[in-house]
Design an enzyme around this catalytic site. Structure first.
Site, PDB file in Angstrom:
ATOM      1  N   SER A  73     -52.991  36.728 -11.952  1.00  0.00           N
ATOM      2  CA  SER A  73     -51.976  36.906 -12.988  1.00  0.00           C
ATOM      3  C   SER A  73     -51.612  38.387 -13.165  1.00  0.00           C
ATOM      4  O   SER A  73     -51.155  39.022 -12.228  1.00  0.00           O
ATOM      5  CB  SER A  73     -52.481  36.277 -14.295  1.00  0.00           C
ATOM      6  OG  SER A  73     -51.429  36.098 -15.214  1.00  0.00           O
TER       7      SER A  73
ATOM      8  N   ASP B  88     -50.502  29.599 -12.913  1.00  0.00           N
ATOM      9  CA  ASP B  88     -51.370  30.746 -13.187  1.00  0.00           C
ATOM     10  C   ASP B  88     -52.766  30.565 -12.580  1.00  0.00           C
ATOM     11  O   ASP B  88     -53.448  29.579 -12.824  1.00  0.00           O
ATOM     12  CB  ASP B  88     -51.488  30.898 -14.710  1.00  0.00           C
ATOM     13  CG  ASP B  88     -52.048  32.248 -15.109  1.00  0.00           C
ATOM     14  OD1 ASP B  88     -52.963  32.752 -14.440  1.00  0.00           O
ATOM     15  OD2 ASP B  88     -51.571  32.800 -16.115  1.00  0.00           O
TER      16      ASP B  88
END
Length: 296
Positions: free
Chosen positions: A38, A185
């Site tokens: 991320s 993610d």
């Protein structure tokens, strides 16, 4: 001294990495391989592309994080439709601006795809919800998707890793069959992928320095859950921490710089200059303490 680096997710809190990296650079350490999830993937990719810490600070300081909030055109024309279309789109925002911003930053250094980096230089962690597994880019692209890993854009890999569920629309990758994988993610399955730079037997090529935007696993604060929204945040946070908490042993903890940030939230895109200064200072202070006692 040459070391490898791992950077956790944490949204806008990743500005704290800048302060920590200033300390690391001043002490003469240089990163050879990097991995990230991320926001940590953004940091890792820029470092892998050749950005020095002062350049990284300048790039992040001038960045208006609100530019990443890019609702589709229909949402801008008819605002109330976003909650209705969320059901089909699976995200409030497209994430295209994030990918374009990173593409431009990498292009400034002549970096576009993984072919432009030394083999093994950068590993980006994502979550494939369709296959139910951690996706390491570029390592897994050919095995699971028949995609040439060297031709894959680094900016797209980071965009996938930063695809916070329901906030950004997920990326779809065509698998080996007719099914498209939903990729989100990387923090959902591994928010701190220190394991990705180790050999199969857990051995390391060189010292690994990890930077994690949280307290150590045994010092995580208790959560107060009074409603369904707070319960959702708790569920997501617990999932992110569970895999990495089991993996981080006492020996590995000695190589991890924990940077707890409690005053700013992951998706607080309205950062002012004082808050940016605060994040950088937090990273610097924790790094000074850690690096003073780090034993490689």
């Amino acid at each position: 001294m040459k070391i490898d680096g791992v950077f956790s997710g944490g949204g806008v809190k990743a500005l704290a990495f800048v302060g920590a990296l200033q300390v690391v650079e001043n002490r003469g350490y240089t990163f050879q391989r990097m991995a990230g999830t991320s926001a940590g993937a953004i940091t890792a990719s820029l470092l892998a592309a050749g950005y020095r810490v002062n350049e990284l600070e300048a790039v992040l300081r001038e960045l208006d994080f609100e530019t990443f909030v890019d609702p589709p055109l229909v949402d801008r024309l008819i605002p109330f439709t976003k909650w209705l279309l969320l059901y089909f789109r699976m995200g409030l925002y497209k994430g295209d601006r994030l990918e374009r911003w990173l593409y431009d930053r990498l292009a400034a250094k002549g970096i576009y795809t993984f072919r432009d980096l030394p083999d093994g230089k950068l590993k980006i962690i994502c979550s494939d919800l369709t296959l139910g597994r951690i996706l390491v880019v570029p390592d897994d692209l050919e095995t699971y998707y028949n995609i040439d890993p060297y031709q894959f854009p680094i900016a797209k890999a980071v965009r996938m890793s930063a695809g916070l569920p329901y906030f950004f629309s997920p990326v779809k990758l065509q698998g080996k069959g007719n099914v498209k994988s939903i990729v989100v993610d990387g923090g959902l399955l591994s928010n701190f992928p220190i394991w990705s730079l180790e050999n199969r037997d857990g051995k390391r090529i060189r010292p690994i320095l990890g930077m994690k935007l949280s307290n150590p696993p045994n010092q995580l604060p208790e959560r107060k859950i009074n409603n369904s929204i707070e319960m959702f945040h708790a569920l997501f946070s617990t999932m992110k921490q569970a895999h990495d908490a089991r993996y981080i042993s006492k020996s590995k903890s000695a190589d991890i710089l924990f940077i707890p940030v409690t005053t700013i939230d992951t998706t607080d895109f309205h950062l002012n200059e004082n808050q940016k200064d605060e994040l950088i200072q937090i990273g610097r202070e924790h790094a000074e303490i850690f690096m003073g006692k780090w034993r490689k």
